[in-house]
Motif scaffolding. Structure first.
Motif, PDB file in Angstrom:
ATOM      1  N   LEU A   1      16.678  33.285 -18.988  1.00  0.00           N
ATOM      2  CA  LEU A   1      15.755  32.885 -20.046  1.00  0.00           C
ATOM      3  C   LEU A   1      14.808  31.775 -19.607  1.00  0.00           C
ATOM      4  CD1 LEU A   1      18.267  32.815 -23.004  1.00  0.00           C
ATOM      5  CD2 LEU A   1      16.773  34.678 -22.293  1.00  0.00           C
ATOM      6  N   ASN A   2      14.873  31.415 -18.326  1.00  0.00           N
ATOM      7  CA  ASN A   2      14.054  30.316 -17.816  1.00  0.00           C
ATOM      8  C   ASN A   2      14.252  29.073 -18.682  1.00  0.00           C
ATOM      9  OD1 ASN A   2      12.331  28.981 -16.149  1.00  0.00           O
ATOM     10  ND2 ASN A   2      10.473  29.771 -17.091  1.00  0.00           N
ATOM     11  N   ALA A   3      15.518  28.662 -18.800  1.00  0.00           N
ATOM     12  CA  ALA A   3      15.901  27.593 -19.721  1.00  0.00           C
ATOM     13  C   ALA A   3      15.340  26.227 -19.350  1.00  0.00           C
ATOM     14  CB  ALA A   3      17.419  27.512 -19.814  1.00  0.00           C
ATOM     15  N   GLY A   4      14.938  26.020 -18.124  1.00  0.00           N
ATOM     16  CA  GLY A   4      14.351  24.739 -17.774  1.00  0.00           C
ATOM     17  C   GLY A   4      15.309  23.845 -17.029  1.00  0.00           C
ATOM     18  N   LEU A   5      15.472  22.647 -17.525  1.00  0.00           N
ATOM     19  CA  LEU A   5      16.211  21.602 -16.826  1.00  0.00           C
ATOM     20  C   LEU A   5      17.554  21.324 -17.495  1.00  0.00           C
ATOM     21  CD1 LEU A   5      13.170  19.212 -16.536  1.00  0.00           C
ATOM     22  CD2 LEU A   5      14.068  20.674 -14.728  1.00  0.00           C
ATOM     23  N   THR A   6      18.544  21.066 -16.663  1.00  0.00           N
ATOM     24  CA  THR A   6      19.863  20.683 -17.163  1.00  0.00           C
ATOM     25  C   THR A   6      20.149  19.269 -16.705  1.00  0.00           C
ATOM     26  OG1 THR A   6      20.640  22.960 -17.077  1.00  0.00           O
ATOM     27  CG2 THR A   6      22.322  21.235 -17.115  1.00  0.00           C
ATOM     28  N   MET A   7      20.558  18.442 -17.636  1.00  0.00           N
ATOM     29  CA  MET A   7      20.854  17.038 -17.362  1.00  0.00           C
ATOM     30  C   MET A   7      22.270  16.709 -17.818  1.00  0.00           C
ATOM     31  SD  MET A   7      17.680  16.342 -16.673  1.00  0.00           S
ATOM     32  CE  MET A   7      15.994  16.453 -17.186  1.00  0.00           C
TER      33      MET A   7
ATOM     34  N   VAL B   1      38.378  30.982 -32.641  1.00  0.00           N
ATOM     35  CA  VAL B   1      37.483  30.336 -33.596  1.00  0.00           C
ATOM     36  C   VAL B   1      36.115  30.997 -33.684  1.00  0.00           C
ATOM     37  CG1 VAL B   1      38.629  28.096 -33.462  1.00  0.00           C
ATOM     38  CG2 VAL B   1      36.755  28.617 -31.902  1.00  0.00           C
ATOM     39  N   ALA B   2      35.756  31.820 -32.693  1.00  0.00           N
ATOM     40  CA  ALA B   2      34.447  32.473 -32.734  1.00  0.00           C
ATOM     41  C   ALA B   2      34.424  33.645 -31.760  1.00  0.00           C
ATOM     42  CB  ALA B   2      33.355  31.478 -32.360  1.00  0.00           C
ATOM     43  N   ASP B   3      33.615  34.607 -32.079  1.00  0.00           N
ATOM     44  CA  ASP B   3      33.307  35.709 -31.174  1.00  0.00           C
ATOM     45  C   ASP B   3      31.823  35.560 -30.850  1.00  0.00           C
ATOM     46  OD1 ASP B   3      35.810  37.335 -31.079  1.00  0.00           O
ATOM     47  OD2 ASP B   3      35.489  37.352 -33.239  1.00  0.00           O
ATOM     48  N   VAL B   4      31.517  35.200 -29.613  1.00  0.00           N
ATOM     49  CA  VAL B   4      30.152  34.841 -29.255  1.00  0.00           C
ATOM     50  C   VAL B   4      29.688  35.603 -28.021  1.00  0.00           C
ATOM     51  CG1 VAL B   4      30.388  32.513 -30.210  1.00  0.00           C
ATOM     52  CG2 VAL B   4      30.894  32.920 -27.798  1.00  0.00           C
ATOM     53  N   ALA B   5      28.378  35.588 -27.805  1.00  0.00           N
ATOM     54  CA  ALA B   5      27.799  36.118 -26.577  1.00  0.00           C
ATOM     55  C   ALA B   5      27.428  34.934 -25.692  1.00  0.00           C
ATOM     56  CB  ALA B   5      26.554  36.941 -26.894  1.00  0.00           C
ATOM     57  N   ILE B   6      27.815  34.985 -24.436  1.00  0.00           N
ATOM     58  CA  ILE B   6      27.456  33.935 -23.487  1.00  0.00           C
ATOM     59  C   ILE B   6      26.186  34.389 -22.780  1.00  0.00           C
ATOM     60  CG2 ILE B   6      28.157  32.650 -21.449  1.00  0.00           C
ATOM     61  CD1 ILE B   6      31.075  33.095 -22.386  1.00  0.00           C
ATOM     62  N   VAL B   7      25.132  33.613 -22.942  1.00  0.00           N
ATOM     63  CA  VAL B   7      23.814  33.962 -22.421  1.00  0.00           C
ATOM     64  C   VAL B   7      23.590  33.235 -21.104  1.00  0.00           C
ATOM     65  CG1 VAL B   7      21.344  33.863 -22.926  1.00  0.00           C
ATOM     66  CG2 VAL B   7      22.977  34.291 -24.770  1.00  0.00           C
ATOM     67  N   ASP B   8      23.061  33.936 -20.119  1.00  0.00           N
ATOM     68  CA  ASP B   8      22.743  33.339 -18.821  1.00  0.00           C
ATOM     69  C   ASP B   8      21.429  32.581 -18.948  1.00  0.00           C
ATOM     70  OD1 ASP B   8      22.162  32.657 -16.226  1.00  0.00           O
ATOM     71  OD2 ASP B   8      22.378  34.678 -15.423  1.00  0.00           O
ATOM     72  N   PRO B   9      21.456  31.253 -18.912  1.00  0.00           N
ATOM     73  CA  PRO B   9      20.225  30.477 -19.092  1.00  0.00           C
ATOM     74  C   PRO B   9      19.176  30.777 -18.025  1.00  0.00           C
ATOM     75  CG  PRO B   9      22.139  29.021 -18.904  1.00  0.00           C
ATOM     76  CD  PRO B   9      22.614  30.417 -18.719  1.00  0.00           C
TER      77      PRO B   9
ATOM     78  N   ARG C   1      29.849  28.162 -13.128  1.00  0.00           N
ATOM     79  CA  ARG C   1      29.365  28.308 -14.503  1.00  0.00           C
ATOM     80  C   ARG C   1      30.439  27.871 -15.482  1.00  0.00           C
ATOM     81  NH1 ARG C   1      25.688  32.774 -15.688  1.00  0.00           N
ATOM     82  NH2 ARG C   1      24.474  31.125 -14.772  1.00  0.00           N
ATOM     83  N   GLN C   2      30.024  27.146 -16.514  1.00  0.00           N
ATOM     84  CA  GLN C   2      30.958  26.754 -17.564  1.00  0.00           C
ATOM     85  C   GLN C   2      31.456  28.028 -18.235  1.00  0.00           C
ATOM     86  OE1 GLN C   2      29.451  23.867 -20.280  1.00  0.00           O
ATOM     87  NE2 GLN C   2      31.229  23.990 -21.598  1.00  0.00           N
ATOM     88  N   ASP C   3      32.757  28.252 -18.144  1.00  0.00           N
ATOM     89  CA  ASP C   3      33.341  29.492 -18.632  1.00  0.00           C
ATOM     90  C   ASP C   3      34.713  29.177 -19.213  1.00  0.00           C
ATOM     91  OD1 ASP C   3      34.473  31.993 -19.028  1.00  0.00           O
ATOM     92  OD2 ASP C   3      34.236  32.644 -16.957  1.00  0.00           O
ATOM     93  N   PRO C   4      34.820  29.178 -20.543  1.00  0.00           N
ATOM     94  CA  PRO C   4      36.102  28.855 -21.159  1.00  0.00           C
ATOM     95  C   PRO C   4      37.246  29.754 -20.716  1.00  0.00           C
ATOM     96  CG  PRO C   4      34.372  28.939 -22.809  1.00  0.00           C
ATOM     97  CD  PRO C   4      33.788  29.446 -21.531  1.00  0.00           C
ATOM     98  N   SER C   5      36.943  30.966 -20.279  1.00  0.00           N
ATOM     99  CA  SER C   5      38.025  31.875 -19.872  1.00  0.00           C
ATOM    100  C   SER C   5      38.667  31.451 -18.551  1.00  0.00           C
ATOM    101  CB  SER C   5      37.519  33.319 -19.763  1.00  0.00           C
ATOM    102  OG  SER C   5      36.648  33.470 -18.666  1.00  0.00           O
ATOM    103  N   ARG C   6      38.050  30.515 -17.820  1.00  0.00           N
ATOM    104  CA  ARG C   6      38.631  30.023 -16.569  1.00  0.00           C
ATOM    105  C   ARG C   6      39.826  29.105 -16.814  1.00  0.00           C
ATOM    106  NH1 ARG C   6      35.638  29.551 -11.681  1.00  0.00           N
ATOM    107  NH2 ARG C   6      36.555  27.518 -11.440  1.00  0.00           N
ATOM    108  N   ALA C   7      39.811  28.425 -17.951  1.00  0.00           N
ATOM    109  CA  ALA C   7      40.879  27.457 -18.232  1.00  0.00           C
ATOM    110  C   ALA C   7      42.176  28.188 -18.561  1.00  0.00           C
ATOM    111  CB  ALA C   7      40.474  26.562 -19.392  1.00  0.00           C
ATOM    112  N   PRO C   8      43.277  27.748 -17.994  1.00  0.00           N
ATOM    113  CA  PRO C   8      44.554  28.384 -18.328  1.00  0.00           C
ATOM    114  C   PRO C   8      44.951  28.075 -19.766  1.00  0.00           C
ATOM    115  CG  PRO C   8      44.915  26.465 -16.946  1.00  0.00           C
ATOM    116  CD  PRO C   8      43.429  26.650 -17.040  1.00  0.00           C
ATOM    117  N   LEU C   9      45.637  28.995 -20.405  1.00  0.00           N
ATOM    118  CA  LEU C   9      46.161  28.742 -21.742  1.00  0.00           C
ATOM    119  C   LEU C   9      47.325  27.775 -21.637  1.00  0.00           C
ATOM    120  CD1 LEU C   9      46.122  32.351 -23.200  1.00  0.00           C
ATOM    121  CD2 LEU C   9      44.567  30.488 -23.715  1.00  0.00           C
ATOM    122  N   VAL C  10      47.366  26.815 -22.509  1.00  0.00           N
ATOM    123  CA  VAL C  10      48.434  25.816 -22.503  1.00  0.00           C
ATOM    124  C   VAL C  10      49.699  26.466 -23.026  1.00  0.00           C
ATOM    125  CG1 VAL C  10      49.150  23.593 -23.403  1.00  0.00           C
ATOM    126  CG2 VAL C  10      46.754  24.000 -22.858  1.00  0.00           C
TER     127      VAL C  10
END
Length: 160
Positions: free
Chosen positions: A65-71, A54-62, A150-159
């Motif tokens: 970028l000093n992304a701040g806080l994750t909740m 569905v998309a070809d994207v770049a995964i950026v390491d937050p 890290r949240q990484d969609p490539s970790r999930a096995p293909l169904v």
């Protein structure tokens, strides 16, 4: 309802490879899966057309970028109902602070993954999205201390 797509072993292997690195040239993919370069390109084109890719994207390491806080925000709605849930879901989907959101079972109705630069920004977010929404009964905020996996969609096995 989304239509299922039938994948063969070549498709599955291609998907595994492009989920890890979608910039790898077709020539390299072809060598790894045992197909010709043109066959790989045809398959990738079909997988995109059929909505598997569905998309070809770049995964950026937050952290870079000093992304701040994750909740992680657990939201409980005042009432149940698809109209209420759909309206809330549409509202949070429109917010740039919300990286991911899930409608879940149990005592919590939604789980939001929110990233903000400061606590002041989080306070503004909660006031606008949660406190001022009469449909929201309550919410609980879990502040991320450090990321373990890290949240990484490539970790999930293909169904299958």
């Amino acid at each position: 309802m989304t239509k299922s797509v039938t994948l063969d072993n070549f498709d599955r292997r291609l998907l595994e490879l492009v989920r890890r690195d979608n910039l790898e040239p077709a020539r390299g993919l072809a060598e790894k899966v045992g197909l010709s370069e043109s066959a790989v390109l045809r398959r990738l084109r079909r997988l995109r057309k059929e909505g598997v890719i569905v998309a070809d994207v770049a995964i950026v390491d937050p952290a870079r970028l000093n992304a701040g806080l994750t909740m992680h925000v657990l939201v409980q709605m005042e009432r149940e109902g698809s109209a209420i849930y759909n309206a809330f879901a549409a509202g949070v989907a429109a917010r740039k602070e919300v990286l991911s959101a899930w409608h879940v079972t149990g005592s919590t109705d939604f789980v939001l993954l929110v990233t903000v630069p400061t606590m002041e920004a989080y306070e503004a977010f909660t006031n606008e999205v949660l406190n001022d929404d009469r449909r929201v009964r309550s919410f609980t905020t879990l502040v991320g201390i450090r990321e373990i996996v890290r949240q990484d969609p490539s970790r999930a096995p293909l169904v299958e």
